[in-house]
Scaffold this active site. Structure first.
Site, PDB file in Angstrom:
ATOM      1  CE  LYS A  96      -3.670   4.108  -0.849  1.00 28.48           C
ATOM      2  NZ  LYS A  96      -2.985   5.233  -1.470  1.00 28.48           N
TER       3      LYS A  96
ATOM      4  CD  GLN B  28      -1.787   8.627  -0.664  1.00 32.75           C
ATOM      5  OE1 GLN B  28      -1.818   7.435  -0.371  1.00 32.75           O
ATOM      6  NE2 GLN B  28      -2.624   9.159  -1.540  1.00 32.75           N
TER       7      GLN B  28
ATOM      8  CG  ASP C 256       0.389   4.008  -6.822  1.00 33.58           C
ATOM      9  OD1 ASP C 256      -0.715   3.455  -6.726  1.00 33.58           O
ATOM     10  OD2 ASP C 256       0.661   5.105  -6.307  1.00 33.58           O
TER      11      ASP C 256
END
Ligand code: NDP
Length: 296
Positions: free
Chosen positions: A53, A97, A120
């Site tokens: 990422k 994460q 997200d």
């Protein structure tokens, strides 16, 4: 019949180029989209995701910040970091994460992220906005699946869609996006009865159960578009390598047999997987624009 293969890797590369072009335009207006990724603990798979990422965020010309916290970090300290990132005007997207260590409450962490920076798309505000047909930050993998479907099929209105899986991350937002695209949507899950018969009704079948090669040839309506979200590790085909513990990646769909019946199909790897980070970058640009009052 032999299915058209949907090349998610190539599509994701084009999307990243588009994102980089958008970033260049924003930077010309003195706005550099910024993404902060927070990793708690040492999970090896998460470390790889976070590194990828960061690299792709840099490559798109965005500001990329990675916070690596030790596994024993307290939940309060993590929430304090999220609060600082919420207040940081140079950061437009925040991603923690998952999974976080067991002593943390994942739902509280998600709730602490500002909905405007929740790239997200997991915050209940964004889930609610998506369900209500309002502009939302949408979970990246379902967003990527929709892009692939629209690219392959064009208008999706009126199609019968079946989503196997009902997680907040994947199945539910996928179903909402298909509904918003005027599909007739069925959500199946582990308690659904006669799953093969449900799947056989689908013009669009999205498999997101996390069950290796569960979807077989006779589950698929001839000509259907099959989107395989699953990522599963199984022993290598070569018995010697399998004995050494070597593995290979497969999806939730038995690809070789499904490809003989489907009209379109995503491979694993190289299908849905590459779309996830590309959509994360796209969501960060969207968030940066909205936070700065620039039209999408
Ligand atoms: P979850 O484990 O959170 O959810 C799985 C869902 O599948 C649940 O709703 C479960 O039903 C359902 N399910 C499980 N077994 C069956 C079965 N035998 N028949 C029907 N339904 C079943 O997983 P995620 O949604 O997070 O991920 C799904 C898959 O997608 C995983 O393989 C994951 O690795 C992959 N993935 C890939 C991404 C990518 O970038 N390509 C990103 C995210 C996920 P129930 O609710 O009843 O338990």
């Amino acid at each position: 019949m032999s299915a058209n293969i949907i090349d998610g890797k190539a599509f994701a590369a084009r999307l990243r180029e588009q994102v980089a072009a958008d970033v260049a335009q924003l930077r010309a207006k003195c706005l550099q989209p910024g993404l902060a990724v927070v990793l708690v603990g040492e999970d090896p798979a998460s470390q790889v995701y976070v590194r990828n990422k960061g690299e792709q965020t840099d490559a798109a010309g965005m500001k990329s910040v990675t916070h690596r916290l030790p596994a024993e970090t307290s939940q309060d300290d993590l929430l304090a970091l999220v609060a600082r990132l919420n207040d940081d005007a140079s950061i437009h997207g925040i991603l923690v994460q998952f999974p976080v260590p067991a002593h943390m409450d994942q739902a509280r962490v998600v709730a602490a992220i500002s909905p405007d920076k929740d790239v997200d798309g997991l915050n209940v505000i964004n889930a609610g906005r998506l369900a209500s047909g309002l502009p939302a930050l949408t979970p990246c993998t379902p967003l990527g699946c929709m892009m692939l479907l629209r690219d392959a099929l064009g208008d999706l209105a009126g199609k019968r869609a079946v989503v196997v899986g009902r997680s907040n991350l994947m199945g539910k937002p996928m179903a909402q996006l298909l509904l918003a695209a005027d599909c007739t949507v069925t959500i199946a899950h582990s308690k659904s009865r006669d799953l093969p018969a449900i799947c056989r009704e689908a013009d669009i079948l999205v498999a997101a159960a996390g069950r290796a090669e569960m979807v077989r040839r006779d589950w698929i309506k001839p000509g259907a578009a099959v989107i395989d979200v699953g990522i599963n590790r199984v022993p290598s085909r070569d018995p010697e390598k399998a004995a050494e513990g070597k593995t290979r990646l497969v999806g939730d769909v038995a690809f070789d047999e499904a490809a003989q019946v489907a009209g379109w199909i995503t491979p694993v790897p190289g299908g849905v997987g590459p779309m996830t980070i590309a959509c994360l970058l796209a969501n960060t640009v969207t968030a940066a624009k909205r936070l700065n009052g620039i039209d999408d």
